[in-house]
Design an enzyme around this catalytic site. Structure first.
Site, PDB file in Angstrom:
ATOM      1  N   GLU A  45      -6.717   4.943   7.955  1.00 50.09           N
ATOM      2  CA  GLU A  45      -6.521   6.360   7.640  1.00 50.09           C
ATOM      3  C   GLU A  45      -7.782   6.958   7.019  1.00 50.09           C
ATOM      4  O   GLU A  45      -8.115   8.122   7.241  1.00 50.09           O
ATOM      5  CB  GLU A  45      -5.295   6.529   6.727  1.00 50.09           C
ATOM      6  CG  GLU A  45      -4.009   6.317   7.525  1.00 50.09           C
ATOM      7  CD  GLU A  45      -2.854   5.723   6.751  1.00 50.09           C
ATOM      8  OE1 GLU A  45      -2.861   5.758   5.508  1.00 50.09           O
ATOM      9  OE2 GLU A  45      -1.929   5.188   7.405  1.00 50.09           O
ATOM     10  N   GLU A 104      -5.039  -4.697  10.682  1.00 47.77           N
ATOM     11  CA  GLU A 104      -4.019  -3.661  10.866  1.00 47.77           C
ATOM     12  C   GLU A 104      -4.274  -2.940  12.182  1.00 47.77           C
ATOM     13  O   GLU A 104      -5.075  -1.997  12.231  1.00 47.77           O
ATOM     14  CB  GLU A 104      -4.088  -2.647   9.711  1.00 47.77           C
ATOM     15  CG  GLU A 104      -3.892  -3.258   8.347  1.00 47.77           C
ATOM     16  CD  GLU A 104      -3.335  -2.245   7.342  1.00 47.77           C
ATOM     17  OE1 GLU A 104      -2.288  -2.556   6.762  1.00 47.77           O
ATOM     18  OE2 GLU A 104      -3.912  -1.159   7.176  1.00 47.77           O
ATOM     19  N   SER A 154       3.743  -1.855  10.268  1.00 47.56           N
ATOM     20  CA  SER A 154       5.197  -1.925  10.450  1.00 47.56           C
ATOM     21  C   SER A 154       5.763  -3.298  10.117  1.00 47.56           C
ATOM     22  O   SER A 154       6.663  -3.794  10.806  1.00 47.56           O
ATOM     23  CB  SER A 154       5.591  -1.494  11.873  1.00 47.56           C
ATOM     24  OG  SER A 154       5.183  -0.146  12.095  1.00 47.56           O
ATOM     25  N   ASN A 174       0.877  -1.177   0.000  1.00 43.08           N
ATOM     26  CA  ASN A 174       0.000   0.000   0.000  1.00 43.08           C
ATOM     27  C   ASN A 174       0.907   1.217   0.000  1.00 43.08           C
ATOM     28  O   ASN A 174       1.497   1.567   1.020  1.00 43.08           O
ATOM     29  CB  ASN A 174      -0.889  -0.024   1.255  1.00 43.08           C
ATOM     30  CG  ASN A 174      -1.700   1.254   1.400  1.00 43.08           C
ATOM     31  OD1 ASN A 174      -1.731   2.094   0.498  1.00 43.08           O
ATOM     32  ND2 ASN A 174      -2.351   1.421   2.537  1.00 43.08           N
ATOM     33  N   TRP A 175       1.012   1.843  -1.172  1.00 40.90           N
ATOM     34  CA  TRP A 175       1.955   2.964  -1.300  1.00 40.90           C
ATOM     35  C   TRP A 175       1.442   4.236  -0.634  1.00 40.90           C
ATOM     36  O   TRP A 175       2.162   5.210  -0.517  1.00 40.90           O
ATOM     37  CB  TRP A 175       2.242   3.240  -2.787  1.00 40.90           C
ATOM     38  CG  TRP A 175       2.947   2.136  -3.505  1.00 40.90           C
ATOM     39  CD1 TRP A 175       3.408   0.948  -2.975  1.00 40.90           C
ATOM     40  CD2 TRP A 175       3.272   2.096  -4.906  1.00 40.90           C
ATOM     41  NE1 TRP A 175       4.000   0.194  -3.964  1.00 40.90           N
ATOM     42  CE2 TRP A 175       3.935   0.868  -5.150  1.00 40.90           C
ATOM     43  CE3 TRP A 175       3.074   2.970  -5.981  1.00 40.90           C
ATOM     44  CZ2 TRP A 175       4.387   0.503  -6.418  1.00 40.90           C
ATOM     45  CZ3 TRP A 175       3.524   2.616  -7.239  1.00 40.90           C
ATOM     46  CH2 TRP A 175       4.175   1.390  -7.452  1.00 40.90           C
ATOM     47  N   LYS A 176       0.186   4.225  -0.237  1.00 40.51           N
ATOM     48  CA  LYS A 176      -0.432   5.442   0.345  1.00 40.51           C
ATOM     49  C   LYS A 176      -0.183   6.625  -0.594  1.00 40.51           C
ATOM     50  O   LYS A 176      -0.134   6.430  -1.810  1.00 40.51           O
ATOM     51  CB  LYS A 176       0.077   5.669   1.770  1.00 40.51           C
ATOM     52  CG  LYS A 176      -0.108   4.412   2.633  1.00 40.51           C
ATOM     53  CD  LYS A 176       0.078   4.632   4.095  1.00 40.51           C
ATOM     54  CE  LYS A 176      -0.122   3.297   4.825  1.00 40.51           C
ATOM     55  NZ  LYS A 176      -0.030   3.427   6.267  1.00 40.51           N
ATOM     56  N   GLY A 233       2.743   2.558  10.694  1.00 39.16           N
ATOM     57  CA  GLY A 233       3.674   3.661  10.507  1.00 39.16           C
ATOM     58  C   GLY A 233       4.418   4.049  11.776  1.00 39.16           C
ATOM     59  O   GLY A 233       5.058   5.097  11.829  1.00 39.16           O
ATOM     60  N   HIS A 249      -9.404   1.383   5.041  1.00 40.77           N
ATOM     61  CA  HIS A 249      -8.121   1.597   5.732  1.00 40.77           C
ATOM     62  C   HIS A 249      -8.346   2.545   6.917  1.00 40.77           C
ATOM     63  O   HIS A 249      -9.147   3.468   6.836  1.00 40.77           O
ATOM     64  CB  HIS A 249      -7.092   2.179   4.760  1.00 40.77           C
ATOM     65  CG  HIS A 249      -5.712   2.136   5.331  1.00 40.77           C
ATOM     66  ND1 HIS A 249      -5.255   3.074   6.226  1.00 40.77           N
ATOM     67  CD2 HIS A 249      -4.708   1.240   5.175  1.00 40.77           C
ATOM     68  CE1 HIS A 249      -4.020   2.758   6.587  1.00 40.77           C
ATOM     69  NE2 HIS A 249      -3.664   1.660   5.965  1.00 40.77           N
ATOM     70  N   GLY A 294       3.018  -1.020   4.182  1.00 48.39           N
ATOM     71  CA  GLY A 294       3.046   0.404   3.860  1.00 48.39           C
ATOM     72  C   GLY A 294       4.459   0.843   3.531  1.00 48.39           C
ATOM     73  O   GLY A 294       4.982   0.593   2.443  1.00 48.39           O
ATOM     74  N   GLY A 295       5.113   1.486   4.503  1.00 47.86           N
ATOM     75  CA  GLY A 295       6.425   2.085   4.281  1.00 47.86           C
ATOM     76  C   GLY A 295       7.431   1.184   3.576  1.00 47.86           C
ATOM     77  O   GLY A 295       8.123   1.609   2.647  1.00 47.86           O
TER      78      GLY A 295
END
Ligand code: 13P
Length: 251
Positions: free
Chosen positions: A97, A167, A212, A9-11, A173, A95, A233-234
């Site tokens: 967010e 999640e 993470s 997930n590149w956000k 993150g 998600h 993610g990251g």
């Protein structure tokens, strides 16, 4: 047998040049990813580029969000049919967010989930508790409510072929990962909750872990019985790290 899925997930990250570099890096390392299915979820503007660069490879792609509506005067929205037009297989819904920053509640998330399925996309439903909810001891209640919102709209059959990503919000993150035991406990509970409605759907349901996930913790998470991959993610923004996580399912 549930095939593990490693989805990036590149956000809201990337540029034309960084996306090109990242995709080239992923393509170059695919041969060593033997077990997991690999997918990337870029921001909308890069879907065309992802389609061009990944067509003919084993990597699938998807979007990070979609509209509850199918077409019409909805400025700024993106319809499921448009995602299909760009070859998407998956779409992330719910998600944390989007739930916290954009006010998406269980009703909106269930609607997006249904719209995605009706169009032929595979929704990746994100669920998970906040730190405060975990500390209050209501993690199970929170994930049950989030799963039940889908089941009550369309029945457990809606989860056949779908993907759930657990999640924990406190792990997203933050660099703090749920321990494999903490994650396994919730994953098993989610599967049991679905099994109360439909055992076959529950057995086949891929439940990913997100929060993470990194090259150095992926293998021990993926070794757990009810953890069927990751939503990353990251670490999905660097080909080397993402591929290392994808390879962790080889063992
Ligand atoms: P991080 O891997 O950056 O913690 O993000 C997880 C996530 O939110 C994936 O959807």
């Amino acid at each position: 047998m549930r095939q593990p899925l490693s989805a990036g997930n590149w956000k809201m990250h990337g540029s034309q040049s960084s996306v090109k570099t990242l995709l080239a890096g992923i393509r170059a390392g695919l041969a060593e990813v033997r077990v997991a299915e690999v997918a990337v979820c870029p921001p909308f503007p890069y879907l065309g580029m992802v389609q061009r660069e990944l067509s003919g490879t084993s990597v699938a792609w998807g979007a990070q969000n979609l509209s509850t509506e199918t077409m019409g005067a909805f400025t700024g929205e993106v319809a499921a049919s448009m995602l299909l037009d760009f070859g998407c297989k998956y779409v992330i819904v719910g998600h944390s967010e989007r739930r916290t920053l954009y006010g998406e509640d269980d009703v909106v998330v269930a609607r997006k989930f249904a719209v995605a399925r009706a169009a032929g996309l595979i929704p990746i439903l994100c669920i998970g508790e906040t730190l405060e909810e975990r500390e209050r001891g209501i993690t199970r209640d929170v994930v049950a409510r989030q799963v039940d919102a889908i089941i009550s709209l369309e029945g457990a059959v809606a989860l056949a072929d779908a993907v759930i990503a657990y999640e924990p919000v406190w792990a997203i993150g933050t660099g703090v990962t749920a321990t494999p035991e903490q994650a396994q406990e919730v994953h098993a509970y989610i599967r049991k909750r679905v099994a109360e409605h439909d055992v076959d759907v529950a057995d086949n349901l891929r439940i990913l872990y997100g929060g993470s996930m990194k090259p150095d913790n992926a293998a021990e998470l993926l070794a757990k019985r009810d953890i069927d991959g990751g939503l990353i993610g990251g670490a999905s923004l660097k080909a080397e790290d993402f591929l290392a996580i994808c390879r962790a399912a080889n063992a």
